[in-house]
Design an enzyme around this catalytic site. Structure first.
Site, PDB file in Angstrom:
ATOM      1  N   PRO A 236       0.916  -1.103  -0.293  1.00  0.00           N
ATOM      2  CA  PRO A 236      -0.199   0.156  -0.032  1.00  0.00           C
ATOM      3  C   PRO A 236       0.809   1.213  -0.067  1.00  0.00           C
ATOM      4  O   PRO A 236       1.840   1.144   0.627  1.00  0.00           O
ATOM      5  CB  PRO A 236      -0.692  -0.186   1.326  1.00  0.00           C
TER       6      PRO A 236
ATOM      7  N   GLY B 256       0.638   5.736  -0.595  1.00  0.00           N
ATOM      8  CA  GLY B 256      -0.777   6.942  -0.240  1.00  0.00           C
ATOM      9  C   GLY B 256       0.088   7.633  -1.443  1.00  0.00           C
ATOM     10  O   GLY B 256       1.933   7.762  -2.195  1.00  0.00           O
TER      11      GLY B 256
ATOM     12  N   SER C 125      -3.730   1.882  -0.594  1.00  0.00           N
ATOM     13  CA  SER C 125      -3.420   2.570   0.809  1.00  0.00           C
ATOM     14  C   SER C 125      -4.843   3.658   1.466  1.00  0.00           C
ATOM     15  O   SER C 125      -5.226   3.648   0.721  1.00  0.00           O
ATOM     16  CB  SER C 125      -2.255   3.292   0.284  1.00  0.00           C
TER      17      SER C 125
ATOM     18  N   GLN D 284      -5.573  -1.233   3.488  1.00  0.00           N
ATOM     19  CA  GLN D 284      -4.585  -0.973   4.155  1.00  0.00           C
ATOM     20  C   GLN D 284      -5.906   0.098   5.054  1.00  0.00           C
ATOM     21  O   GLN D 284      -5.368   0.743   4.119  1.00  0.00           O
ATOM     22  CB  GLN D 284      -3.372  -0.616   4.178  1.00  0.00           C
ATOM     23  N   LEU D 285      -6.205  -0.169   6.498  1.00  0.00           N
ATOM     24  CA  LEU D 285      -6.590   1.095   6.760  1.00  0.00           C
ATOM     25  C   LEU D 285      -5.604   1.875   8.106  1.00  0.00           C
ATOM     26  O   LEU D 285      -4.624   1.227   8.660  1.00  0.00           O
ATOM     27  CB  LEU D 285      -7.572   0.282   8.102  1.00  0.00           C
ATOM     28  N   TYR D 286      -5.660   2.654   7.726  1.00  0.00           N
ATOM     29  CA  TYR D 286      -5.079   4.137   8.879  1.00  0.00           C
ATOM     30  C   TYR D 286      -5.671   4.785   9.178  1.00  0.00           C
ATOM     31  O   TYR D 286      -7.443   4.753   9.039  1.00  0.00           O
ATOM     32  CB  TYR D 286      -4.747   5.084   7.776  1.00  0.00           C
TER      33      TYR D 286
ATOM     34  N   THR E  45      -2.487  -0.493  10.170  1.00  0.00           N
ATOM     35  CA  THR E  45      -1.372   0.000   9.656  1.00  0.00           C
ATOM     36  C   THR E  45      -0.576   0.407  10.994  1.00  0.00           C
ATOM     37  O   THR E  45      -1.664   1.591  11.789  1.00  0.00           O
ATOM     38  CB  THR E  45      -1.059   0.723   9.012  1.00  0.00           C
TER      39      THR E  45
ATOM     40  N   LYS F 247       0.025  -4.435   9.893  1.00  0.00           N
ATOM     41  CA  LYS F 247       0.936  -4.416   8.842  1.00  0.00           C
ATOM     42  C   LYS F 247       1.874  -3.599  10.200  1.00  0.00           C
ATOM     43  O   LYS F 247       1.447  -1.805  10.666  1.00  0.00           O
ATOM     44  CB  LYS F 247       0.628  -2.856   8.448  1.00  0.00           C
TER      45      LYS F 247
ATOM     46  N   HIS G 206       8.149  -0.295   6.851  1.00  0.00           N
ATOM     47  CA  HIS G 206       7.742   1.164   6.362  1.00  0.00           C
ATOM     48  C   HIS G 206       8.716   1.379   5.524  1.00  0.00           C
ATOM     49  O   HIS G 206       8.422   2.349   5.145  1.00  0.00           O
ATOM     50  CB  HIS G 206       7.074   1.250   7.207  1.00  0.00           C
TER      51      HIS G 206
ATOM     52  N   GLY H 154      10.089  -3.800   2.534  1.00  0.00           N
ATOM     53  CA  GLY H 154      11.104  -3.542   3.441  1.00  0.00           C
ATOM     54  C   GLY H 154      12.516  -3.746   2.189  1.00  0.00           C
ATOM     55  O   GLY H 154      13.175  -4.954   2.649  1.00  0.00           O
ATOM     56  N   GLY H 155      12.696  -2.932   1.167  1.00  0.00           N
ATOM     57  CA  GLY H 155      13.889  -3.636   0.239  1.00  0.00           C
ATOM     58  C   GLY H 155      13.273  -5.480  -0.398  1.00  0.00           C
ATOM     59  O   GLY H 155      15.154  -5.060  -0.888  1.00  0.00           O
TER      60      GLY H 155
ATOM     61  N   GLY I 103       6.926  -2.248  -2.157  1.00  0.00           N
ATOM     62  CA  GLY I 103       6.785  -1.260  -2.943  1.00  0.00           C
ATOM     63  C   GLY I 103       7.517  -0.299  -3.314  1.00  0.00           C
ATOM     64  O   GLY I 103       6.955  -0.166  -4.876  1.00  0.00           O
TER      65      GLY I 103
HETATM   66  C1  LIG Z   1       5.556   6.459  -1.777  1.00  0.00           C
HETATM   67  C2  LIG Z   1       5.331   5.727  -0.140  1.00  0.00           C
HETATM   68  C3  LIG Z   1       4.235   5.826  -0.047  1.00  0.00           C
HETATM   69  C4  LIG Z   1       3.540   4.646   0.808  1.00  0.00           C
HETATM   70  N1  LIG Z   1       2.111   4.841   1.597  1.00  0.00           N
HETATM   71  C5  LIG Z   1       2.424   3.950   2.657  1.00  0.00           C
HETATM   72  C6  LIG Z   1       0.282   3.838   3.230  1.00  0.00           C
HETATM   73  O1  LIG Z   1      -0.321   5.231   2.859  1.00  0.00           O
HETATM   74  N2  LIG Z   1       0.019   2.934   4.378  1.00  0.00           N
HETATM   75  C7  LIG Z   1       1.402   2.400   4.430  1.00  0.00           C
HETATM   76  O2  LIG Z   1       0.746   1.217   5.429  1.00  0.00           O
HETATM   77  N3  LIG Z   1       2.940   1.870   3.919  1.00  0.00           N
HETATM   78  C8  LIG Z   1       3.537   2.669   3.216  1.00  0.00           C
HETATM   79  N4  LIG Z   1       4.185   2.769   2.906  1.00  0.00           N
HETATM   80  C9  LIG Z   1       5.199   1.510   2.857  1.00  0.00           C
HETATM   81  C10 LIG Z   1       5.144   0.198   1.779  1.00  0.00           C
HETATM   82  O3  LIG Z   1       3.642   0.198   2.265  1.00  0.00           O
HETATM   83  C11 LIG Z   1       5.874  -0.827   2.398  1.00  0.00           C
HETATM   84  O4  LIG Z   1       5.511  -1.084   3.814  1.00  0.00           O
HETATM   85  C12 LIG Z   1       7.626   0.227   2.312  1.00  0.00           C
HETATM   86  O5  LIG Z   1       6.956   0.843   0.842  1.00  0.00           O
HETATM   87  C13 LIG Z   1       8.332  -1.424   1.362  1.00  0.00           C
HETATM   88  O6  LIG Z   1       9.214  -1.248   1.043  1.00  0.00           O
HETATM   89  P1  LIG Z   1      10.200  -0.789  -0.105  1.00  0.00           P
HETATM   90  O7  LIG Z   1       9.279   0.237  -0.664  1.00  0.00           O
HETATM   91  O8  LIG Z   1      11.315  -0.858  -0.540  1.00  0.00           O
HETATM   92  O9  LIG Z   1       9.849  -1.874  -1.375  1.00  0.00           O
HETATM   93  C14 LIG Z   1       4.331   3.285   1.313  1.00  0.00           C
HETATM   94  C15 LIG Z   1       6.213   3.266   1.442  1.00  0.00           C
HETATM   95  C16 LIG Z   1       6.184   3.786  -0.002  1.00  0.00           C
HETATM   96  C17 LIG Z   1       7.504   4.236  -0.972  1.00  0.00           C
END
Ligand SMILES: Cc1cc2nc3c(=O)[nH]c(=O)nc-3n(C[C@H](O)[C@H](O)[C@H](O)COP(=O)(O)O)c2cc1C
Length: 350
Positions: free
Chosen positions: A85, A87, A114, A135-137, A163, A222, A246, A278-279, A300
């Site tokens: 997810p 945003g 998201s 995914q809920l905020y 989250t 999450k 995150h 994550g990565g 992500g």
């Molecule tokens: C631009 C961006 C916006 C994000 N927005 C949200 C979000 O709205 N809700 C959420 O739970 N995580 C958010 N994340 C975190 C991602 O869901 C995820 O945990 C993370 O990007 C994973 O790592 P990666 O980018 O290295 O794959 C966001 C990440 C990015 C890069």
């Protein structure tokens, strides 16, 4: 009739998709997507700990047929990767979440929408051709969340993940330095009644309990990084534990997710499905997580670069390349099914 000349795909590798995104995005938008909190140590550690794991190479196995299918919370998936997810997608493509849903559908990939989506959940669901989860905020009180959850259920989303690692919005130092506010860039008007209370900061286990009583969908959390929190969640009946920091965008200097994973898998002991992110940028990264007990890996930024570089086609291309990598490398380590990815396949090799 002359046969049509086959056209080569626009992008052949993942790094060139990332480069194309960087070149086409305004500097501030690129940094908002690529950046992380403060020193960005968490983000680097996620990657470093993935890189120090090696995959064992078993040969002379018939790998002509490789089956990537799996399930998450009982929902059948074509392969074990999901769009994380995110945003603010409108900063990366004018049609944001809707375009991401189109790309995920073309890539046969589960999309987590998201809770910070700029689109009505119904509009995104309408274009989706792959499974979708939400995914809920806590951007409002229980009344606000209850109404949103009813719409999410009616629109056909298959699960909810709350989250829990955004109690405070972190200092994303690249954005701070650039004087960049994603909200302002998206032209979200300030609330005329003043700033809202920070509902996220007030979240506790009582809200998780409330959530499970309020929705008929399976509930996940999450942002779980410890055995104690994972155990408490599954004891309450949480069905999905999502190991995440995150992508390094929240707590700086926390553990890498791949290191946090194994003890959590042991503690959960099959009582819930486990996701991780994550990565994770490559098919081999997915092999490592699955061998250590994750069921699905969320991606992500790599998906984000696909969206920025070429819209839905770019997302679909990211999925296609990662899926090819997963298949090829499963073959090369002699495993033909997802359930054959077991802990003995991975060892530490600094
Ligand atoms: C631009 C961006 C916006 C994000 N927005 C949200 C979000 O709205 N809700 C959420 O739970 N995580 C958010 N994340 C975190 C991602 O869901 C995820 O945990 C993370 O990007 C994973 O790592 P990666 O980018 O290295 O794959 C966001 C990440 C990015 C890069």
């Amino acid at each position: 009739m002359t046969p049509p000349i086959p056209t080569a795909p626009r992008f052949m590798t993942l790094p060139e998709i990332r480069r194309a995104a960087r070149e086409c995005l305004p500097r501030d938008h690129w940094n908002f997507g690529d950046g992380a909190a403060e020193t960005e140590s968490t983000k680097r550690r996620n990657r470093r700990h993935l890189d120090r794991l090696a995959i064992q190479q078993n040969v002379l196995v018939d790998v002509r047929q490789i089956d990537l299918t799996t399930t998450l919370l009982g929902v059948p998936l074509a392969w074990p990767v999901a769009v994380a997810p995110m945003g603010g997608l409108v900063l990366f493509n004018p049609e944001g979440d809707v375009e991401m849903a189109r790309g995920a559908g073309r890539g046969q990939t589960l999309q987590w929408l998201s809770g910070a989506t700029g689109w009505p959940v119904e509009d995104v669901a309408k274009v989706a051709t792959a499974p979708q989860m939400f995914q809920l905020y806590a951007h409002g009180d229980h009344g606000w969340m209850g109404e949103l959850l009813a719409r999410v259920e009616a629109a056909g989303y298959k699960a909810i993940a709350l989250t829990v690692d955004v109690q405070q919005y972190s200092r994303r130092e690249r954005d701070v330095f650039n004087r960049f506010s994603p909200r302002q860039a998206m032209e979200i008007a300030p609330n005329p009644r003043g700033p809202l209370p920070n509902f996220q900061a007030g979240l506790t286990w009582a809200d998780v309990d409330w959530l499970m009583k309020t929705t008929t969908l399976p509930v996940g959390l999450k942002g779980i990084m410890t055995v104690a929190d994972a155990r408490r969640a599954v004891d309450m009946g949480v069905k999905l534990i999502w190991v995440s920091n995150h992508g390094g965008r929240q707590l700086d200097h926390t553990q890498s997710t791949i290191e946090a994973l194994s003890p959590i898998v042991d503690a959960v002991a099959g009582r819930a499905d486990i996701m991780i992110d994550g990565g994770f940028n490559r098919g081999t990264d997915v092999i490592k997580a699955l061998a250590r007990g994750a069921r699905v890996v969320a991606v992500g930024r790599t998906m984000l670069w696909g969206l920025a570089a070429d819209g839905a086609a770019g997302v679909a291309r990211v999925c296609e390349i990662m899926r090819d990598e997963l298949k090829i490398n499963m073959g090369l380590c002699g495993r033909t099914r997802i359930q054959d990815l077991t802990p003995d396949l991975i060892f530490r090799a600094d």
